[in-house]
Design a protein around this motif. Structure first.
Motif, mmCIF file in Angstrom:
data_model
loop_
_atom_site.group_PDB
_atom_site.id
_atom_site.type_symbol
_atom_site.label_atom_id
_atom_site.label_comp_id
_atom_site.label_asym_id
_atom_site.label_seq_id
_atom_site.Cartn_x
_atom_site.Cartn_y
_atom_site.Cartn_z
ATOM 1 N N TRP A 523 0.842 -1.208 0.000
ATOM 2 C CA TRP A 523 0.000 0.000 0.000
ATOM 3 C C TRP A 523 0.872 1.252 0.000
ATOM 4 O O TRP A 523 0.566 2.231 -0.693
ATOM 5 C CB TRP A 523 -0.932 0.001 1.200
ATOM 6 N N ASP A 524 1.963 1.229 0.748
ATOM 7 C CA ASP A 524 2.884 2.371 0.753
ATOM 8 C C ASP A 524 3.445 2.616 -0.640
ATOM 9 O O ASP A 524 3.585 3.768 -1.080
ATOM 10 C CB ASP A 524 4.049 2.120 1.723
ATOM 11 N N ILE A 525 3.803 1.531 -1.357
ATOM 12 C CA ILE A 525 4.322 1.678 -2.719
ATOM 13 C C ILE A 525 3.273 2.335 -3.611
ATOM 14 O O ILE A 525 3.574 3.260 -4.384
ATOM 15 C CB ILE A 525 4.732 0.302 -3.275
ATOM 16 N N LYS A 539 -1.115 4.645 -10.033
ATOM 17 C CA LYS A 539 -1.928 3.458 -9.733
ATOM 18 C C LYS A 539 -1.583 2.325 -10.696
ATOM 19 O O LYS A 539 -1.386 1.177 -10.279
ATOM 20 C CB LYS A 539 -3.406 3.811 -9.831
ATOM 21 N N ALA A 540 -1.491 2.637 -11.983
ATOM 22 C CA ALA A 540 -1.197 1.610 -12.976
ATOM 23 C C ALA A 540 0.181 1.000 -12.757
ATOM 24 O O ALA A 540 0.358 -0.219 -12.882
ATOM 25 C CB ALA A 540 -1.287 2.205 -14.380
ATOM 26 N N ARG A 541 1.179 1.845 -12.422
ATOM 27 C CA ARG A 541 2.526 1.313 -12.223
ATOM 28 C C ARG A 541 2.579 0.422 -10.985
ATOM 29 O O ARG A 541 3.216 -0.638 -10.998
ATOM 30 C CB ARG A 541 3.532 2.461 -12.070
ATOM 31 N N ALA A 542 1.924 0.815 -9.918
ATOM 32 C CA ALA A 542 1.900 -0.002 -8.702
ATOM 33 C C ALA A 542 1.264 -1.352 -8.986
ATOM 34 O O ALA A 542 1.779 -2.400 -8.576
ATOM 35 C CB ALA A 542 1.156 0.734 -7.592
ATOM 36 N N GLU A 543 0.140 -1.357 -9.687
ATOM 37 C CA GLU A 543 -0.523 -2.621 -10.003
ATOM 38 C C GLU A 543 0.368 -3.503 -10.875
ATOM 39 O O GLU A 543 0.449 -4.721 -10.682
ATOM 40 C CB GLU A 543 -1.852 -2.335 -10.717
ATOM 41 N N GLU A 583 11.092 5.901 -4.811
ATOM 42 C CA GLU A 583 9.824 5.622 -4.143
ATOM 43 C C GLU A 583 9.819 4.203 -3.552
ATOM 44 O O GLU A 583 9.388 4.002 -2.405
ATOM 45 C CB GLU A 583 8.654 5.766 -5.128
ATOM 46 N N LEU A 584 10.312 3.226 -4.321
ATOM 47 C CA LEU A 584 10.333 1.857 -3.818
ATOM 48 C C LEU A 584 11.285 1.729 -2.635
ATOM 49 O O LEU A 584 10.979 1.070 -1.635
ATOM 50 C CB LEU A 584 10.754 0.892 -4.926
ATOM 51 N N ALA A 585 12.466 2.341 -2.744
ATOM 52 C CA ALA A 585 13.442 2.247 -1.663
ATOM 53 C C ALA A 585 12.927 2.919 -0.401
ATOM 54 O O ALA A 585 13.135 2.419 0.712
ATOM 55 C CB ALA A 585 14.767 2.877 -2.100
ATOM 56 N N ALA A 586 12.265 4.071 -0.557
ATOM 57 C CA ALA A 586 11.732 4.763 0.616
ATOM 58 C C ALA A 586 10.675 3.918 1.314
ATOM 59 O O ALA A 586 10.628 3.838 2.545
ATOM 60 C CB ALA A 586 11.152 6.120 0.198
#
Length: 991
Positions: A523-525, A539-543, A583-586
């Motif tokens: 959810w954080d990602i 949203k699309a990239r996270a999915e 964003e992913l690392a954070a």
């Protein structure tokens, strides 16, 4: 005596001005810098030689995770390996290249490629996901697998295998029959026998609650997720179903002895609930307003027309129907839900009559539908919704098993739901809970199925619970699972929790609690990507990268994080990050997950060893290259015993990515310490990350040394609290990221074959020290009577948390000689190479009983790699090289337009011949000692005063042509009695 004076065209004629300007300008003050202190910017392999060969061939920016139960690398990640085939645009090419990789690296992976068959070949984003199952003589090996991730640009980003090693002569012919194994399996679980084995009904005459016989499958079993290697056994895998007790699972029975080896439950509960109050409750909540919506994918049957399914808008078509009336029947079953039953109430079935040419409207339920009917509608609707949502992300039809899913609603119990390997099951309202067939609960249980269809469920770290929660939160764009699960409005779980991967042990054995860390991460990602890329693109990239990674079939949370980073990558090189790395690392760091680390630079330097040459400066060479971004400058921060620190630039030296700095000379007993600061476009990078390179001036005699390659040699270790993990052997090169801090252990000893360290990472170990431990490694007792100037030196590779929390100490007779720094909480020691350190130990001088100790003491938090030491030595002072005349320069590395001061000390009233050349010698002149200059030298003559001293300043022209040039020099004194004697060598570097 005579000699020839030879002149040479130096690389810059202005060097002549440096030599000729003796006494013409004042020396520059070397301490005139405005700021000298910069800000600081870090299972054993089955065949270590194959791993070393891989690194030698493909570079050092690769790391491996070794499976302790198989000795094979389950995951190898790094800078990417170009397969040399260009773009991979179709599945056939991906399959071909995958097979070639398996054969090419079979020895490294510890596999026989002929034993691996493709399970999944699937492209998500720009990454081909290839997963292989291990099969031996037609018999599947439970948990045996190989994994490849290949970017569509033809770069191999990951390879790995969990490959149990089959013993010689392993037979796949069972002694025990399948029926005998099934009887033993059911007896071991206290479950009723299937009908075909007992031939009679249950005692109460009800056969409906006992599952039909599902047979037995011959497999090769071993525990591939264990901490150590376990025997491989031919086994019958028997499915046991006992719906009376709610028991669904598989029993593994030894195919020779009949012994029950293992039981795996296929029931994956989720304490979630829901309630439908209308035709269909389309919300994630258990209680929501009614909606009369189109029912997609539902099955419409007719005795005269056959079967069809509705489209996404709820429309259906029977083509070419004959005239007349046709009876139609609709139930809550369809493309994505093959069968649907209810334990209470009546199965909903709606009949209608249609005629060709006249559309018919079929209405299921009414706004006044009762609970047992509403729950059937909701279960069907949300199964179909979840399936289409994920299929839209993956871009393919899901595995065939996804369309064979069955459902059972309104079970006569309360407050629960579960998936059991073939069906999803929901409980009726009661107690404090609403009916559990509600949106987010259905999506969660369907998410278990999705995890299962792509290779089987893993509840290691509660991963499958987290996947179920993630499917629900992503589908409904809602961080809460099970809103209105309870009649008082209570929920089940929320992704807005504070659970961390590092703190997962506090959950005990609760898989729901364990899964909260990964549920929160996904959810954080999603949140961070939406903030970064915008609502639609984020949203699309996270999915795409989170839901899209499920086919990779990660077996624990750490591997699942790794797969997300792989799918976000665009070039097969994880060492340079990914498009959304920050964003992913954070997100991963905030949840204290390990994740692939970006390497800003590659750096190499061989630390200089001790010298006996007094006052001579020394050249230090480095190789440094930007892996991402740019390098703006490189500086060396230098300290010399008794002197002020110096900050000097490292000058390009003409070699590929090479730079050099001139370290100052010092007298006997002095120590030169230095480290490098790389000014990178993303911030300063320090090398080494902690500590310094150092060397001392003056000879020494070794009193005791040990390279740890043979025997204990008097060394002992003690457990003071919790654990003693000191080991002697070959280190395994373990690495991990704990709460955002990456540590790395050496992959080989500093010399020879062995070193000593905390948890060297062999079979059954992970290389990291544990929480709340204190242990001590002690040297033999040494008699240093009559020895002075005692020093202790060794090569170290240390990673330890800030001294505020964890302490790594070097001691002598219990007195601390060195300890890791105490900072604000993040000043960790993170060595990335073998580093030589040496310390003066005055308390050991003339001491008949000296014992050195290496202590490690940790708290309950962050755990890193600990001590690794090699080539330990205790020495005492000897003599230094003495020269007839001393030659000093301050500074030796001189800025263009600046100055230096030359100082000489020798025999009073002697003459002084000062030689200069562009390259070093050696050079032999008749009657002269051997000099460190070349044959094309410049010469100046001077005289020492009555005290034997000479000092004068020399100016450096501001000529850019001199930048990066070296000038070599040496002096020869001629005493009044005509005795010649040379000085120490001198080197100058201009910048």
């Amino acid at each position: 005596m005579s000699f020839s004076l030879r002149l040479r065209q130096l690389p810059a004629l202005t060097l002549l001005a440096f030599v000729a300007s003796a006494g013409l300008s004042a020396a520059q003050d070397p301490s005139s810098h405005s700021s000298l202190e910069p800000a600081d910017a870090v299972a054993a392999p089955q065949d270590p030689r194959a791993w070393e060969a891989f690194l030698a061939e493909n570079g050092a920016l690769w790391s491996a995770r070794w499976n302790p139960a198989t000795g094979t690398p389950s995951s190898i990640l790094g800078s990417g390996l170009d397969l040399g085939v260009g773009a991979i645009l179709d599945e056939a090419t991906a399959r071909q290249q995958g097979q070639l990789v398996l054969y090419r690296y079979a020895q490294l992976l510890g596999i026989d490629p002929t034993h691996f068959v493709p399970r999944t070949v699937h492209k998500t984003a720009r990454v081909w996901i290839l997963v292989y199952d291990m099969v031996y003589q037609g018999v599947p090996v439970v948990g045996g697998r190989a994994d490849l991730r290949i970017c569509d640009n033809g770069v191999l980003a990951k390879l790995g295998a969990v490959a149990p090693q089959l013993p010689a002569g392993f037979t796949v012919v069972p002694t025990l029959s399948a029926d005998a194994a099934r009887r033993l399996a059911h007896a071991s679980q206290g479950a009723p026998l299937p009908q075909d084995l007992r031939g009679v009904e249950d005692a109460d005459g009800d056969q409906s609650e006992v599952a039909a016989a599902s047979g037995a499958r011959l497999v090769i079993w071993t525990q591939v997720q264990g901490k150590a290697r376990t025997p491989m056994q031919l086994a019958w895998e028997v499915r046991v179903e006992d719906s009376i007790r709610g028991k669904y699972g598989r029993v593994f029975v030894d195919a020779h002895t009949g012994q029950s080896i293992d039981y795996v439950s296929d029931v994956h509960h989720a304490d979630v609930t829901g309630n439908v109050k209308s035709w269909v409750n389309t919300s994630d909540r258990g209680i929501a307003a009614l909606s009369n919506v189109d029912m997609a994918g539902i099955r419409v049957t007719s005795p005269t027309l056959g079967t069809t399914f509705t489209d996404a808008s709820g429309n259906f078509l029977f083509a070419n129907a004959p005239a007349g009336n046709h009876n139609l029947t609709v139930t809550y079953e369809g493309r994505r839900l093959a069968s649907h039953s209810t334990a209470q109430g009546t199965k909903v079935s709606v009949a209608a009559v249609a005629t060709p040419g006249t559309p018919v409207q079929i209405q299921m339920l009414t706004s006044a539908a009762v609970e047992f009917d509403r729950s059937q509608a909701a279960a069907y609707y949300h199964v179909n919704q979840a399936h289409e949502f994920v299929r839209g992300i993956l871009g393919v039809n899901l595995p065939a098993a996804s369309n064979a899913l069955t459902c059972r609603s309104n079970i006569a119990s309360t407050c629960n739901a579960f998936y059991n390997g073939t069906s999803i099951n929901f409980y009726a309202a009661g107690g404090s809970c609403n009916n559990t067939a509600s949106g987010s609960v259905v999506a969660h249980e369907w998410g278990h199925g999705l995890d299962d269809w792509y290779g089987g469920i893993s509840q290691t770290d509660g991963l499958s619970e987290a996947w179920g929660d993630t499917v629900s939160t992503y589908l409904f764009a809602q961080p809460v699972v099970g809103r209105d699960f309870q009649t008082n409005g209570g929920i089940v779980r929320t992704a807005l929790n504070s659970r961390t991967y590092a703190g997962i042990s506090s959950c005990g054995t609760s898989v729901h609690c364990q899964g909260e860390s990964f549920m929160g991460l996904t959810w954080d990602i999603r949140t961070r990507l939406i903030n970064s890329l915008g609502a639609v693109a984020g949203k699309a990239r996270a999915e795409q990268i989170v839901i899209g990674s499920i086919p990779a079939d990660a077996v624990n949370q750490a591997e699942a994080v790794e797969e997300i980073f792989l799918l976000d990558d665009n070039d097969g090189n994880l060492s340079n990050g990914t498009p959304n790395y920050s964003e992913l690392a954070a997100a991963a760091s905030a949840r204290q997950f390990p994740y692939p680390q970006v390497q800003l630079v590659s750096f190499s330097h061989v630390g200089l060893t001790n010298t006996t040459e007094r006052f001579a400066p020394r050249r230090a060479d480095i190789t440094v290259q930007a892996l991402s971004g740019t390098i703006n400058a490189v500086q060396a921060f230098i300290t010399v015993t008794g002197g002020a620190p110096r900050l000097l630039p490292a000058i390009p030296n003409g070699l590929p990515n090479g730079r050099s700095v001139l370290l100052p000379g010092t007298d006997t007993g002095g120590t030169v310490s230095y480290y490098f600061i790389i000014q990178h476009s993303s911030g300063n990078v320090r090398r080494p990350e902690t500590g310094t390179y150092s060397y001392s001036v003056g000879s020494s005699t070794v009193a005791f040394s040990d390279n740890f390659d043979s025997g204990e040699n008097g060394w002992t270790s003690q457990q003071i609290a919790t654990q003693n993990d000191w080991q002697r052997g070959t280190p395994a090169g373990r690495t991990a990221t704990d709460t955002g801090v990456t540590w790395r252990d050496p992959a080989a000893a500093r010399s020879g074959t062995a070193c000593r360290g905390n948890d060297l990472g062999g079979a059954g170990f992970n290389g990291a020290y544990q929480n709340n431990v204190e242990n001590l490694l002690l040297s033999p007792v040494l008699n240093l009577t009559g020895r002075t100037g005692v020093r202790v030196g060794f090569w170290r590779w240390l990673s330890v948390e800030d001294g505020l929390y964890d302490q790594a100490q070097l001691e002598m007779n219990g007195q601390v000689i060195w300890a890791n720094p105490v900072g604000s909480g993040s000043s960790h020691v993170l060595d990335t190479a073998w580093t030589y350190v040496e310390y003066a130990v005055p308390a050991a001088d003339n001491n008949p009983s000296v014992q050195f100790g290496f202590r490690l003491k940790t708290d309950a938090g962050l755990a890193l790699g600990g001590w690794n030491i090699d080539d330990f030595a205790v020495s005492y002072a000897g003599s230094s090289a003495t020269r007839p005349v001393e030659y000093q320069a301050t500074p030796e590395q001189i800025q263009l337009g600046g100055a230096t001061t030359l100082r000489f000390r020798g025999t009073p009233n002697s003459g002084l011949l000062l030689f200069f050349s562009a390259t070093p010698g050696p050079l032999s002149l008749p009657g002269f000692p051997t000099l460190n200059i070349d044959i094309n030298f410049l010469l100046q003559a001077y005289a020492l005063d009555g005290a034997g001293n000479l000092s004068f300043p020399v100016a450096v022209p501001p000529d850019g042509a001199m930048y990066g040039l070296y000038l070599h020099s040496q002096a020869v004194q001629v005493t009044p009695s005509i005795v010649l004697g040379e000085s120490n060598p001198m080197t100058y570097l201009f910048y």
